[in-house]
Design a protein around this motif. Structure first.
Motif, PDB file in Angstrom:
ATOM      1  N   GLU A  59      30.037  16.402 -12.154  1.00 47.90           N
ATOM      2  CA  GLU A  59      29.583  16.284 -13.537  1.00 47.90           C
ATOM      3  C   GLU A  59      29.740  17.651 -14.185  1.00 47.90           C
ATOM      4  OE1 GLU A  59      25.568  14.870 -14.296  1.00 47.90           O
ATOM      5  OE2 GLU A  59      25.801  15.208 -16.467  1.00 47.90           O
ATOM      6  N   LEU A  61      28.800  20.358 -16.878  1.00 47.80           N
ATOM      7  CA  LEU A  61      27.595  20.694 -17.644  1.00 47.80           C
ATOM      8  C   LEU A  61      27.843  21.986 -18.412  1.00 47.80           C
ATOM      9  CD1 LEU A  61      25.258  19.762 -14.696  1.00 47.80           C
ATOM     10  CD2 LEU A  61      25.188  18.623 -16.928  1.00 47.80           C
ATOM     11  N   PRO A  74      21.646  24.136 -22.022  1.00 50.62           N
ATOM     12  CA  PRO A  74      22.020  23.071 -22.970  1.00 50.62           C
ATOM     13  C   PRO A  74      20.829  22.472 -23.714  1.00 50.62           C
ATOM     14  CG  PRO A  74      22.503  22.401 -20.701  1.00 50.62           C
ATOM     15  CD  PRO A  74      22.158  23.850 -20.668  1.00 50.62           C
ATOM     16  N   VAL A  94      34.597  20.424 -24.636  1.00 43.49           N
ATOM     17  CA  VAL A  94      34.165  19.993 -23.298  1.00 43.49           C
ATOM     18  C   VAL A  94      35.187  19.029 -22.692  1.00 43.49           C
ATOM     19  CG1 VAL A  94      32.434  18.626 -22.044  1.00 43.49           C
ATOM     20  CG2 VAL A  94      31.679  20.376 -23.669  1.00 43.49           C
ATOM     21  N   GLY A 234      19.192  14.379  -9.332  1.00 50.76           N
ATOM     22  CA  GLY A 234      18.045  15.238  -9.020  1.00 50.76           C
ATOM     23  C   GLY A 234      17.554  15.142  -7.585  1.00 50.76           C
ATOM     24  N   GLU A 236      16.760  16.570  -4.335  1.00 46.61           N
ATOM     25  CA  GLU A 236      16.520  17.960  -3.921  1.00 46.61           C
ATOM     26  C   GLU A 236      16.247  18.122  -2.432  1.00 46.61           C
ATOM     27  OE1 GLU A 236      13.390  19.484  -6.406  1.00 46.61           O
ATOM     28  OE2 GLU A 236      14.725  19.722  -8.135  1.00 46.61           O
TER      29      GLU A 236
HETATM   30  P1  C2E Z   1      22.022  15.395 -17.568  1.00 48.61           P
HETATM   31  O1  C2E Z   1      23.305  14.876 -18.066  1.00 48.61           O
HETATM   32  O2  C2E Z   1      21.039  14.391 -17.096  1.00 48.61           O
HETATM   33  O3  C2E Z   1      22.391  16.434 -16.408  1.00 48.61           O
HETATM   34  C1  C2E Z   1      21.613  16.630 -15.268  1.00 48.61           C
HETATM   35  C2  C2E Z   1      20.716  17.850 -15.413  1.00 48.61           C
HETATM   36  O4  C2E Z   1      19.885  17.935 -14.255  1.00 48.61           O
HETATM   37  C3  C2E Z   1      21.485  19.163 -15.473  1.00 48.61           C
HETATM   38  O5  C2E Z   1      20.730  20.079 -16.269  1.00 48.61           O
HETATM   39  C4  C2E Z   1      21.470  19.602 -14.006  1.00 48.61           C
HETATM   40  O6  C2E Z   1      21.671  20.994 -13.841  1.00 48.61           O
HETATM   41  C5  C2E Z   1      20.078  19.177 -13.613  1.00 48.61           C
HETATM   42  N1  C2E Z   1      19.964  18.936 -12.159  1.00 48.61           N
HETATM   43  C6  C2E Z   1      20.924  18.506 -11.310  1.00 48.61           C
HETATM   44  N2  C2E Z   1      20.452  18.368 -10.059  1.00 48.61           N
HETATM   45  C7  C2E Z   1      19.138  18.729 -10.110  1.00 48.61           C
HETATM   46  C8  C2E Z   1      18.090  18.796  -9.107  1.00 48.61           C
HETATM   47  O7  C2E Z   1      18.274  18.492  -7.932  1.00 48.61           O
HETATM   48  N3  C2E Z   1      16.863  19.206  -9.542  1.00 48.61           N
HETATM   49  C9  C2E Z   1      16.626  19.543 -10.854  1.00 48.61           C
HETATM   50  N4  C2E Z   1      15.404  19.954 -11.175  1.00 48.61           N
HETATM   51  N5  C2E Z   1      17.597  19.479 -11.811  1.00 48.61           N
HETATM   52  C10 C2E Z   1      18.834  19.082 -11.435  1.00 48.61           C
HETATM   53  P2  C2E Z   1      21.437  20.982 -17.377  1.00 48.61           P
HETATM   54  O8  C2E Z   1      22.761  21.474 -16.879  1.00 48.61           O
HETATM   55  O9  C2E Z   1      20.442  21.981 -17.841  1.00 48.61           O
HETATM   56  O10 C2E Z   1      21.721  19.953 -18.548  1.00 48.61           O
HETATM   57  C11 C2E Z   1      20.674  19.334 -19.235  1.00 48.61           C
HETATM   58  C12 C2E Z   1      21.167  18.229 -20.136  1.00 48.61           C
HETATM   59  O11 C2E Z   1      21.960  18.762 -21.205  1.00 48.61           O
HETATM   60  C13 C2E Z   1      22.073  17.224 -19.453  1.00 48.61           C
HETATM   61  O12 C2E Z   1      21.295  16.297 -18.704  1.00 48.61           O
HETATM   62  C14 C2E Z   1      22.762  16.599 -20.643  1.00 48.61           C
HETATM   63  O13 C2E Z   1      21.944  15.624 -21.235  1.00 48.61           O
HETATM   64  C15 C2E Z   1      22.881  17.781 -21.593  1.00 48.61           C
HETATM   65  N6  C2E Z   1      24.260  18.327 -21.514  1.00 48.61           N
HETATM   66  C16 C2E Z   1      24.791  19.193 -20.625  1.00 48.61           C
HETATM   67  N7  C2E Z   1      26.095  19.423 -20.885  1.00 48.61           N
HETATM   68  C17 C2E Z   1      26.392  18.683 -21.978  1.00 48.61           C
HETATM   69  C18 C2E Z   1      27.602  18.482 -22.754  1.00 48.61           C
HETATM   70  O14 C2E Z   1      28.691  19.010 -22.465  1.00 48.61           O
HETATM   71  N8  C2E Z   1      27.504  17.639 -23.839  1.00 48.61           N
HETATM   72  C19 C2E Z   1      26.341  16.998 -24.173  1.00 48.61           C
HETATM   73  N9  C2E Z   1      26.340  16.172 -25.238  1.00 48.61           N
HETATM   74  N10 C2E Z   1      25.207  17.139 -23.457  1.00 48.61           N
HETATM   75  C20 C2E Z   1      25.225  17.974 -22.379  1.00 48.61           C
END
Ligand code: C2E
Ligand code: MG
Ligand code: MG
Ligand code: MG
Length: 279
Positions: A59, A61, A74, A94, A234, A236
Motif C-alpha cells: 500500500e 502511503l 497524511p 500519487v 494494523g 502488530e
Molecule cells: P489507511 O489507508 O487506512 O492506511 C493505513 C494507516 O495505518 C497508515 O497510516 C499506516 O501507516 C498505518 N498502519 C499500518 N500498519 C499499522 C500497525 O500495525 N499499527 C498502527 N498503529 N498503524 C498502522 P498513515 O500512513 O499515517 O496514513 C493515514 C491515512 O492517510 C491512511 O489510512 C489514508 O486514509 C490516508 N492517506 C495516506 N496516503 C494517502 C494518499 O496518497 N491519498 C489519500 N487520499 N489518502 C491517503
C-alpha cells in the motif's frame, strides 16, 4: 452589560478564528507549492499472504516533507487537501508515482493507492487511471484503489458510477477502514469491491473483546460469500496475526510484517530480502 460581554466574547472568538484561518491559508499555499516542487514522497507498506507469509504487494502511503515543519503525516494534510481541492493534483501525483514503482516490480506484486471521495466524483477519473496504467504498461489488476464508505455520503450515485467504470477497466477496488464509521453491510453487496480491509483499530480490539471477534467472524463470512479478498490492517503482534488468519482473512498488513518503507527498501523486499516478524 450583556451587549459588552457578548462583544468581548465575539472579538476573542474572532481573533482565534482569524489566526486559524491565517494558518490554514499558509498551509494551503505551502501544500500547493509542495506538490509542485517535489516535497511529497510515497512510502510502501507490505501486504502479506496469510497462508504462506509471502509478499503480495504494497500500500502506497503519502508523506509531505515540509521545508520548515519537517515531516507532516497524511492525517494532518489530506483533510486540508480534500477541502481545498488540492487532493486532485496530489492524487494524480500519487497515482503516477505508484504506477512508476509498480512498473519496476514483478507482475505478481500489486500496488494499492488511497482515493478520497472528492476524487471519486470526477467523471474523468477512469480515463486518468487508464492513461496511467497504459503509459506505465502495468496490468490493470496490479493496481488497487482504496476507498472508504465516505464516498457514498454525498453523491452516492455518481461515486458508484465512477467505481463501476473503474472496475470495468480491471483495476481492483478495496473498501478501506471497515469497522469504523458507518460500516453499512449494504455497501458490500454493490458488486464493485473486490477487497475488504478490516480497520486496524478493530483488529487490535479483537485481542481484548470476544464480541469484536464475533463481529469480525460474521463480516469475514459475508465477504467470503461475495468472493471478496479480506485484508486485516494494523496487525502488530503474532497473536493478532494468528487470530485474523484463523478468522479467515486472506491478507495481512501491519507493523508485524513491516512499517511503511522507502521505495528502495520495498524493492529489496521484492528481491527476496527476508521478511522478519518483528514481534
Ligand atoms: P489507511 O489507508 O487506512 O492506511 C493505513 C494507516 O495505518 C497508515 O497510516 C499506516 O501507516 C498505518 N498502519 C499500518 N500498519 C499499522 C500497525 O500495525 N499499527 C498502527 N498503529 N498503524 C498502522 P498513515 O500512513 O499515517 O496514513 C493515514 C491515512 O492517510 C491512511 O489510512 C489514508 O486514509 C490516508 N492517506 C495516506 N496516503 C494517502 C494518499 O496518497 N491519498 C489519500 N487520499 N489518502 C491517503
Ligand atoms: Mg488505505
Ligand atoms: Mg485503512
Ligand atoms: Mg485509515
Amino acid at each position: 452589560q450583556a451587549k459588552a460581554n457578548g462583544r468581548g466574547i465575539f472579538c476573542h472568538y474572532n481573533a482565534d478564528m482569524q489566526s486559524a484561518a491565517d494558518h490554514r491559508i499558509r498551509l494551503e499555499k505551502d501544500l500547493a507549492h509542495g506538490i509542485q516542487s517535489g516535497q511529497l514522497r510515497l512510502l510502501y507498506q507490505p501486504l502479506i499472504d496469510a497462508s504462506n507469509q509471502s509478499l503480495t504487494g504494497f500500500e502506497a502511503l503519502v508523506r509531505w516533507h515540509h521545508p520548515t515543519r519537517g515531516l507532516v503525516p497524511p492525517n494532518d494534510f489530506i483533510p486540508l487537501a480534500e477541502e481545498t481541492g488540492l487532493i486532485v493534483p496530489l492524487g494524480e501525483w500519487v497515482m503516477e508515482e505508484a504506477c512508476r514503482a509498480a512498473a519496476t516490480w514483478p507482475e505478481h506484486i500489486s500496488v494499492a493507492i488511497n482515493m478520497s471521495a472528492r476524487q471519486l466524483v470526477l467523471p474523468s477519473l477512469p480515463a486518468t487511471v487508464n492513461s496511467a496504467i497504459s503509459r506505465h504498461r502495468i496490468q490493470p489488476d496490479r493496481l488497487e484503489l482504496e476507498v472508504t464508505e465516505s464516498v457514498f455520503l454525498e453523491d452516492s450515485a455518481g461515486a458508484l458510477d465512477v467505481l463501476k467504470r473503474l472496475r470495468a477497466l480491471g483495476v481492483g477496488i478495496a473498501l478501506d477502514d471497515f469497522g469504523t464509521g458507518y460500516s453499512s453491510l449494504g455497501y458490500l453487496n454493490k458488486a464493485v469491491f473486490h477487497k475488504l480491509k478490516i480497520d486496524g483499530s478493530f483488529v487490535r480490539e479483537a485481542a481484548e473483546n470476544k464480541e469484536t471477534v464475533a463481529i469480525i467472524q460474521s463480516i469475514v463470512q459475508l465477504a467470503r460469500n461475495f468472493r471478496m479478498t479480506i485484508t486485516a490492517e494494523g496487525v502488530e503482534t503474532a497473536d493478532d496475526f494468528m487470530r485474523m488468519k484463523d478468522l479467515g482473512c486472506h491478507q495481512i498488513q501491519g507493523y508485524l510484517f513491516g512499517k511503511p518503507m522507502s521505495y528502495d527498501r520495498a524493492s529489496e523486499l521484492v528481491q527476496g530480502a527476508p521478511m522478519r516478524m518483528s514481534a
